[in-house]
Scaffold this motif. Structure first.
Motif, PDB file in Angstrom:
ATOM      1  N   PHE A 208     -30.092  28.774   1.635  1.00  0.00           N
ATOM      2  CA  PHE A 208     -29.156  27.668   1.461  1.00  0.00           C
ATOM      3  C   PHE A 208     -29.169  26.677   2.620  1.00  0.00           C
ATOM      4  O   PHE A 208     -28.758  25.538   2.457  1.00  0.00           O
ATOM      5  N   GLY A 209     -29.577  27.111   3.787  1.00  0.00           N
ATOM      6  CA  GLY A 209     -29.557  26.254   4.961  1.00  0.00           C
ATOM      7  C   GLY A 209     -28.174  26.095   5.570  1.00  0.00           C
ATOM      8  O   GLY A 209     -27.993  25.354   6.513  1.00  0.00           O
ATOM      9  N   ALA A 210     -27.199  26.797   5.037  1.00  0.00           N
ATOM     10  CA  ALA A 210     -25.823  26.654   5.514  1.00  0.00           C
ATOM     11  C   ALA A 210     -25.446  27.723   6.536  1.00  0.00           C
ATOM     12  O   ALA A 210     -24.373  27.664   7.112  1.00  0.00           O
ATOM     13  N   GLY A 211     -26.308  28.666   6.771  1.00  0.00           N
ATOM     14  CA  GLY A 211     -25.984  29.768   7.668  1.00  0.00           C
ATOM     15  C   GLY A 211     -25.757  29.342   9.098  1.00  0.00           C
ATOM     16  O   GLY A 211     -24.910  29.896   9.794  1.00  0.00           O
TER      17      GLY A 211
ATOM     18  N   GLY B 104     -24.566  26.405  10.234  1.00  0.00           N
ATOM     19  CA  GLY B 104     -23.247  25.780  10.334  1.00  0.00           C
ATOM     20  C   GLY B 104     -22.136  26.799  10.233  1.00  0.00           C
ATOM     21  O   GLY B 104     -21.165  26.738  10.985  1.00  0.00           O
ATOM     22  N   LEU B 105     -22.271  27.742   9.322  1.00  0.00           N
ATOM     23  CA  LEU B 105     -21.272  28.796   9.164  1.00  0.00           C
ATOM     24  C   LEU B 105     -21.187  29.648  10.428  1.00  0.00           C
ATOM     25  O   LEU B 105     -20.097  29.977  10.891  1.00  0.00           O
ATOM     26  N   TYR B 106     -22.346  29.979  10.985  1.00  0.00           N
ATOM     27  CA  TYR B 106     -22.391  30.778  12.205  1.00  0.00           C
ATOM     28  C   TYR B 106     -21.679  30.062  13.341  1.00  0.00           C
ATOM     29  O   TYR B 106     -20.876  30.655  14.069  1.00  0.00           O
ATOM     30  N   LEU B 107     -21.929  28.761  13.502  1.00  0.00           N
ATOM     31  CA  LEU B 107     -21.291  28.000  14.576  1.00  0.00           C
ATOM     32  C   LEU B 107     -19.787  27.853  14.355  1.00  0.00           C
ATOM     33  O   LEU B 107     -19.006  27.927  15.314  1.00  0.00           O
TER      34      LEU B 107
ATOM     35  N   LEU C  69     -17.879  30.034  12.780  1.00  0.00           N
ATOM     36  CA  LEU C  69     -17.295  31.339  13.078  1.00  0.00           C
ATOM     37  C   LEU C  69     -17.277  31.607  14.579  1.00  0.00           C
ATOM     38  O   LEU C  69     -16.361  32.264  15.087  1.00  0.00           O
ATOM     39  N   TRP C  70     -18.260  31.094  15.304  1.00  0.00           N
ATOM     40  CA  TRP C  70     -18.273  31.236  16.747  1.00  0.00           C
ATOM     41  C   TRP C  70     -17.076  30.510  17.363  1.00  0.00           C
ATOM     42  O   TRP C  70     -16.413  31.029  18.267  1.00  0.00           O
ATOM     43  N   ILE C  71     -16.768  29.317  16.863  1.00  0.00           N
ATOM     44  CA  ILE C  71     -15.619  28.558  17.363  1.00  0.00           C
ATOM     45  C   ILE C  71     -14.325  29.302  17.050  1.00  0.00           C
ATOM     46  O   ILE C  71     -13.435  29.406  17.898  1.00  0.00           O
ATOM     47  N   VAL C  72     -14.217  29.848  15.843  1.00  0.00           N
ATOM     48  CA  VAL C  72     -13.027  30.624  15.470  1.00  0.00           C
ATOM     49  C   VAL C  72     -12.901  31.842  16.395  1.00  0.00           C
ATOM     50  O   VAL C  72     -11.808  32.170  16.862  1.00  0.00           O
ATOM     51  N   LYS C  73     -14.023  32.497  16.664  1.00  0.00           N
ATOM     52  CA  LYS C  73     -14.021  33.661  17.549  1.00  0.00           C
ATOM     53  C   LYS C  73     -13.537  33.280  18.943  1.00  0.00           C
ATOM     54  O   LYS C  73     -12.755  34.004  19.555  1.00  0.00           O
TER      55      LYS C  73
END
Length: 50
Positions: free
Chosen positions: A32-35, A37-40, A42-46
């Motif tokens: 999907f190519g969205a991984g 953005g999702l990873y980044l 979630l990193w900010i949320v973390k």
């Protein structure tokens, strides 16, 4: 391999296997190519959840 610690943090929150989460991120990047953005996101949320 741990880059930002998102997979390990997420596995602790969800109770899932770390390896499975890492594989899901890799597949989402390849398919999907969205991984990334999702990873980044979630990193900010973390970072703010500490």
């Amino acid at each position: 391999m741990m880059i930002l610690g998102v997979s390990e943090w997420l596995s602790g929150k969800l109770g899932w296997n770390v390896k499975g989460i890492r594989i899901a991120f890799i597949l989402s990047v390849l398919i999907f190519g969205a991984g990334i953005g999702l990873y980044l996101m979630l990193w900010i949320v973390k970072m703010f959840s500490k």
